[in-house]
Design a protein around this motif. Structure first.
Motif, PDB file in Angstrom:
ATOM      1  N   LEU A  15       1.253  -1.329  -0.220  1.00  0.00           N
ATOM      2  CA  LEU A  15      -0.266   0.060  -0.024  1.00  0.00           C
ATOM      3  C   LEU A  15       0.301   1.361  -0.139  1.00  0.00           C
ATOM      4  CD1 LEU A  15      -3.054  -0.797   2.159  1.00  0.00           C
ATOM      5  CD2 LEU A  15      -3.432  -1.255  -0.180  1.00  0.00           C
ATOM      6  N   LEU A  16       2.084   0.797   0.813  1.00  0.00           N
ATOM      7  CA  LEU A  16       2.837   2.503   0.868  1.00  0.00           C
ATOM      8  C   LEU A  16       3.707   2.649  -0.259  1.00  0.00           C
ATOM      9  CD1 LEU A  16       4.796   2.172   3.860  1.00  0.00           C
ATOM     10  CD2 LEU A  16       2.724   4.777   3.519  1.00  0.00           C
ATOM     11  N   GLY A  17       4.108   1.547  -1.043  1.00  0.00           N
ATOM     12  CA  GLY A  17       4.740   1.807  -2.858  1.00  0.00           C
ATOM     13  C   GLY A  17       3.325   1.916  -3.625  1.00  0.00           C
ATOM     14  N   ILE A  18       2.324   1.916  -3.275  1.00  0.00           N
ATOM     15  CA  ILE A  18       1.209   2.114  -5.025  1.00  0.00           C
ATOM     16  C   ILE A  18       1.196   3.925  -4.355  1.00  0.00           C
ATOM     17  CG2 ILE A  18      -0.614   1.995  -5.399  1.00  0.00           C
ATOM     18  CD1 ILE A  18      -0.369  -1.139  -5.222  1.00  0.00           C
ATOM     19  N   ALA A  19       1.036   4.009  -3.091  1.00  0.00           N
ATOM     20  CA  ALA A  19       1.119   5.239  -2.803  1.00  0.00           C
ATOM     21  C   ALA A  19       2.253   6.526  -3.295  1.00  0.00           C
ATOM     22  CB  ALA A  19       0.219   5.600  -1.175  1.00  0.00           C
ATOM     23  N   LEU A  20       2.745   5.901  -2.768  1.00  0.00           N
ATOM     24  CA  LEU A  20       4.714   6.771  -3.943  1.00  0.00           C
ATOM     25  C   LEU A  20       4.558   6.339  -5.194  1.00  0.00           C
ATOM     26  CD1 LEU A  20       7.201   5.293  -1.397  1.00  0.00           C
ATOM     27  CD2 LEU A  20       6.206   7.795  -1.342  1.00  0.00           C
ATOM     28  N   ASP A  21       3.397   5.244  -5.749  1.00  0.00           N
ATOM     29  CA  ASP A  21       3.622   5.528  -6.997  1.00  0.00           C
ATOM     30  C   ASP A  21       2.741   6.423  -7.143  1.00  0.00           C
ATOM     31  OD1 ASP A  21       5.917   3.846  -7.072  1.00  0.00           O
ATOM     32  OD2 ASP A  21       4.391   2.028  -7.520  1.00  0.00           O
ATOM     33  N   LEU A  22       1.968   6.609  -6.627  1.00  0.00           N
ATOM     34  CA  LEU A  22       0.670   7.567  -6.768  1.00  0.00           C
ATOM     35  C   LEU A  22       1.335   9.434  -7.030  1.00  0.00           C
ATOM     36  CD1 LEU A  22      -2.385   5.879  -6.250  1.00  0.00           C
ATOM     37  CD2 LEU A  22      -2.137   6.387  -8.508  1.00  0.00           C
ATOM     38  N   ALA A  23       2.182   9.897  -5.071  1.00  0.00           N
ATOM     39  CA  ALA A  23       2.150  11.030  -5.238  1.00  0.00           C
ATOM     40  C   ALA A  23       3.030  11.149  -6.862  1.00  0.00           C
ATOM     41  CB  ALA A  23       3.066  10.837  -4.006  1.00  0.00           C
ATOM     42  N   HIS A  24       4.353  10.070  -7.046  1.00  0.00           N
ATOM     43  CA  HIS A  24       4.551  10.380  -8.104  1.00  0.00           C
ATOM     44  C   HIS A  24       3.622  11.453  -9.555  1.00  0.00           C
ATOM     45  CE1 HIS A  24       8.415   8.637  -6.873  1.00  0.00           C
ATOM     46  NE2 HIS A  24       8.765  10.151  -6.416  1.00  0.00           N
ATOM     47  N   ARG A  30      -3.079  14.942  -3.708  1.00  0.00           N
ATOM     48  CA  ARG A  30      -3.791  14.929  -4.523  1.00  0.00           C
ATOM     49  C   ARG A  30      -4.363  13.264  -4.237  1.00  0.00           C
ATOM     50  NH1 ARG A  30      -2.631  18.474  -8.681  1.00  0.00           N
ATOM     51  NH2 ARG A  30      -4.123  20.018  -8.061  1.00  0.00           N
ATOM     52  N   VAL A  31      -3.580  11.995  -3.661  1.00  0.00           N
ATOM     53  CA  VAL A  31      -3.727  10.652  -3.181  1.00  0.00           C
ATOM     54  C   VAL A  31      -4.592  10.472  -2.876  1.00  0.00           C
ATOM     55  CG1 VAL A  31      -2.284   8.906  -2.337  1.00  0.00           C
ATOM     56  CG2 VAL A  31      -1.636  10.323  -3.666  1.00  0.00           C
ATOM     57  N   THR A  32      -5.549   9.576  -2.498  1.00  0.00           N
ATOM     58  CA  THR A  32      -6.794   9.441  -1.681  1.00  0.00           C
ATOM     59  C   THR A  32      -6.741   8.241  -1.861  1.00  0.00           C
ATOM     60  OG1 THR A  32      -7.764   8.745  -3.187  1.00  0.00           O
ATOM     61  CG2 THR A  32      -8.037  10.926  -2.863  1.00  0.00           C
ATOM     62  N   SER A  33      -6.857   7.308  -0.944  1.00  0.00           N
ATOM     63  CA  SER A  33      -7.596   6.416  -0.121  1.00  0.00           C
ATOM     64  C   SER A  33      -7.936   5.119  -0.949  1.00  0.00           C
ATOM     65  CB  SER A  33      -7.926   6.189   1.534  1.00  0.00           C
ATOM     66  OG  SER A  33      -9.205   6.349   0.994  1.00  0.00           O
ATOM     67  N   THR A  34      -9.308   5.943  -1.906  1.00  0.00           N
ATOM     68  CA  THR A  34     -10.132   5.463  -3.049  1.00  0.00           C
ATOM     69  C   THR A  34      -8.901   4.769  -4.394  1.00  0.00           C
ATOM     70  OG1 THR A  34     -11.794   6.500  -2.426  1.00  0.00           O
ATOM     71  CG2 THR A  34     -11.810   4.982  -4.710  1.00  0.00           C
ATOM     72  N   MET A  35      -8.218   5.970  -4.591  1.00  0.00           N
ATOM     73  CA  MET A  35      -7.028   5.382  -5.266  1.00  0.00           C
ATOM     74  C   MET A  35      -6.030   4.646  -5.320  1.00  0.00           C
ATOM     75  SD  MET A  35      -6.047   9.757  -6.700  1.00  0.00           S
ATOM     76  CE  MET A  35      -5.050   9.505  -7.247  1.00  0.00           C
ATOM     77  N   ILE A  36      -5.347   4.329  -3.857  1.00  0.00           N
ATOM     78  CA  ILE A  36      -4.632   3.638  -3.505  1.00  0.00           C
ATOM     79  C   ILE A  36      -5.091   2.303  -3.309  1.00  0.00           C
ATOM     80  CG2 ILE A  36      -3.651   2.395  -1.811  1.00  0.00           C
ATOM     81  CD1 ILE A  36      -3.116   5.562  -0.777  1.00  0.00           C
ATOM     82  N   ALA A  37      -6.819   1.766  -3.221  1.00  0.00           N
ATOM     83  CA  ALA A  37      -7.520   1.240  -2.663  1.00  0.00           C
ATOM     84  C   ALA A  37      -7.460  -0.337  -4.528  1.00  0.00           C
ATOM     85  CB  ALA A  37      -8.448   1.607  -2.074  1.00  0.00           C
ATOM     86  N   GLU A  38      -7.667   1.308  -5.840  1.00  0.00           N
ATOM     87  CA  GLU A  38      -8.576   0.234  -6.264  1.00  0.00           C
ATOM     88  C   GLU A  38      -7.025   0.039  -7.223  1.00  0.00           C
ATOM     89  OE1 GLU A  38      -9.756   4.307  -8.580  1.00  0.00           O
ATOM     90  OE2 GLU A  38     -11.966   3.949  -7.959  1.00  0.00           O
ATOM     91  N   ALA A  58       2.036  10.182   7.782  1.00  0.00           N
ATOM     92  CA  ALA A  58       2.889  10.427   8.065  1.00  0.00           C
ATOM     93  C   ALA A  58       3.728   9.020   7.306  1.00  0.00           C
ATOM     94  CB  ALA A  58       2.963   9.706   9.506  1.00  0.00           C
ATOM     95  N   ALA A  59       3.453   7.912   7.626  1.00  0.00           N
ATOM     96  CA  ALA A  59       3.568   6.717   7.258  1.00  0.00           C
ATOM     97  C   ALA A  59       4.636   6.788   5.963  1.00  0.00           C
ATOM     98  CB  ALA A  59       3.493   5.423   7.556  1.00  0.00           C
ATOM     99  N   LEU A  60       3.855   7.434   5.185  1.00  0.00           N
ATOM    100  CA  LEU A  60       3.912   8.019   3.346  1.00  0.00           C
ATOM    101  C   LEU A  60       4.922   8.496   3.387  1.00  0.00           C
ATOM    102  CD1 LEU A  60       3.171   7.465   0.870  1.00  0.00           C
ATOM    103  CD2 LEU A  60       2.075   9.156   0.733  1.00  0.00           C
ATOM    104  N   LEU A  61       4.708   9.294   4.410  1.00  0.00           N
ATOM    105  CA  LEU A  61       6.144  11.087   4.419  1.00  0.00           C
ATOM    106  C   LEU A  61       7.454   9.963   4.472  1.00  0.00           C
ATOM    107  CD1 LEU A  61       4.761  13.445   5.141  1.00  0.00           C
ATOM    108  CD2 LEU A  61       5.138  12.682   3.241  1.00  0.00           C
ATOM    109  N   HIS A  62       7.462   8.853   5.259  1.00  0.00           N
ATOM    110  CA  HIS A  62       8.873   8.479   6.530  1.00  0.00           C
ATOM    111  C   HIS A  62       9.068   7.117   5.172  1.00  0.00           C
ATOM    112  CE1 HIS A  62      11.183   6.480   9.135  1.00  0.00           C
ATOM    113  NE2 HIS A  62      10.412   5.447   9.181  1.00  0.00           N
ATOM    114  N   GLU A  63       8.215   6.550   4.680  1.00  0.00           N
ATOM    115  CA  GLU A  63       8.831   5.997   3.742  1.00  0.00           C
ATOM    116  C   GLU A  63       9.147   6.798   2.052  1.00  0.00           C
ATOM    117  OE1 GLU A  63       8.565   1.961   2.118  1.00  0.00           O
ATOM    118  OE2 GLU A  63       8.933   2.789   4.097  1.00  0.00           O
TER     119      GLU A  63
END
Length: 72
Positions: A15-24, A30-38, A58-63
Protein backbone atom coordinates in the motif's frame (compact mmCIF):
# COMPACT_ATOMS: atom_id res chain seq x y z
CA UNK A 1 -13.16 -6.91 -5.85
CA UNK A 2 -10.88 -9.46 -4.24
CA UNK A 3 -7.40 -8.73 -3.06
CA UNK A 4 -4.87 -11.50 -2.86
CA UNK A 5 -4.32 -12.35 0.80
CA UNK A 6 -0.91 -11.10 1.95
CA UNK A 7 0.78 -11.11 5.33
CA UNK A 8 0.12 -7.80 7.16
CA UNK A 9 3.61 -6.36 6.73
CA UNK A 10 3.68 -7.24 3.02
CA UNK A 11 0.30 -5.57 2.54
CA UNK A 12 1.47 -2.43 4.39
CA UNK A 13 4.53 -2.22 2.15
CA UNK A 14 2.41 -2.79 -0.95
CA UNK A 15 0.00 0.00 0.00
CA UNK A 16 2.83 2.42 0.77
CA UNK A 17 4.55 1.57 -2.52
CA UNK A 18 1.35 2.18 -4.44
CA UNK A 19 0.81 5.46 -2.59
CA UNK A 20 4.35 6.60 -3.47
CA UNK A 21 3.80 5.74 -7.13
CA UNK A 22 0.56 7.71 -7.11
CA UNK A 23 2.26 10.63 -5.36
CA UNK A 24 4.75 10.80 -8.21
CA UNK A 25 1.90 10.80 -10.71
CA UNK A 26 -0.50 13.28 -9.08
CA UNK A 27 1.33 14.79 -6.08
CA UNK A 28 1.16 13.86 -2.39
CA UNK A 29 -1.77 16.14 -1.61
CA UNK A 30 -3.97 14.51 -4.26
CA UNK A 31 -3.44 10.87 -3.28
CA UNK A 32 -6.65 9.38 -1.88
CA UNK A 33 -7.40 6.09 -0.19
CA UNK A 34 -9.79 5.29 -3.05
CA UNK A 35 -6.98 5.63 -5.59
CA UNK A 36 -4.69 3.42 -3.51
CA UNK A 37 -7.36 0.77 -2.95
CA UNK A 38 -8.27 0.63 -6.64
CA UNK A 39 -4.67 0.08 -7.64
CA UNK A 40 -4.14 -2.51 -4.88
CA UNK A 41 -7.35 -4.34 -5.77
CA UNK A 42 -8.78 -4.02 -2.27
CA UNK A 43 -11.37 -2.01 -0.37
CA UNK A 44 -10.59 1.38 1.20
CA UNK A 45 -11.43 -0.02 4.60
CA UNK A 46 -8.37 -2.25 4.41
CA UNK A 47 -6.17 0.85 4.53
CA UNK A 48 -7.90 2.05 7.69
CA UNK A 49 -7.24 -1.33 9.32
CA UNK A 50 -3.52 -0.60 9.17
CA UNK A 51 -3.45 3.17 9.73
CA UNK A 52 -5.60 6.03 10.86
CA UNK A 53 -5.68 8.76 8.19
CA UNK A 54 -2.97 11.01 9.63
CA UNK A 55 -0.83 8.02 10.52
CA UNK A 56 -0.98 6.81 6.93
CA UNK A 57 0.31 10.08 5.55
CA UNK A 58 3.06 10.17 8.19
CA UNK A 59 4.04 6.60 7.21
CA UNK A 60 3.98 7.60 3.54
CA UNK A 61 6.30 10.54 4.09
CA UNK A 62 8.60 8.42 6.26
CA UNK A 63 8.76 5.76 3.53
CA UNK A 64 9.52 8.40 0.90
CA UNK A 65 12.43 9.67 3.00
CA UNK A 66 13.69 6.13 3.60
CA UNK A 67 13.70 5.43 -0.13
CA UNK A 68 15.38 8.74 -0.89
CA UNK A 69 12.24 9.77 -2.71
CA UNK A 70 11.48 12.93 -0.75
CA UNK A 71 10.68 15.96 -2.86
CA UNK A 72 10.00 19.24 -1.13
Amino acid sequence: MTARRLPAEDRRQQLLGIALDLAHDVGYARVTSTMIAERAGCFRTLISRYWRRKDFYAALLHEARERGDWRS
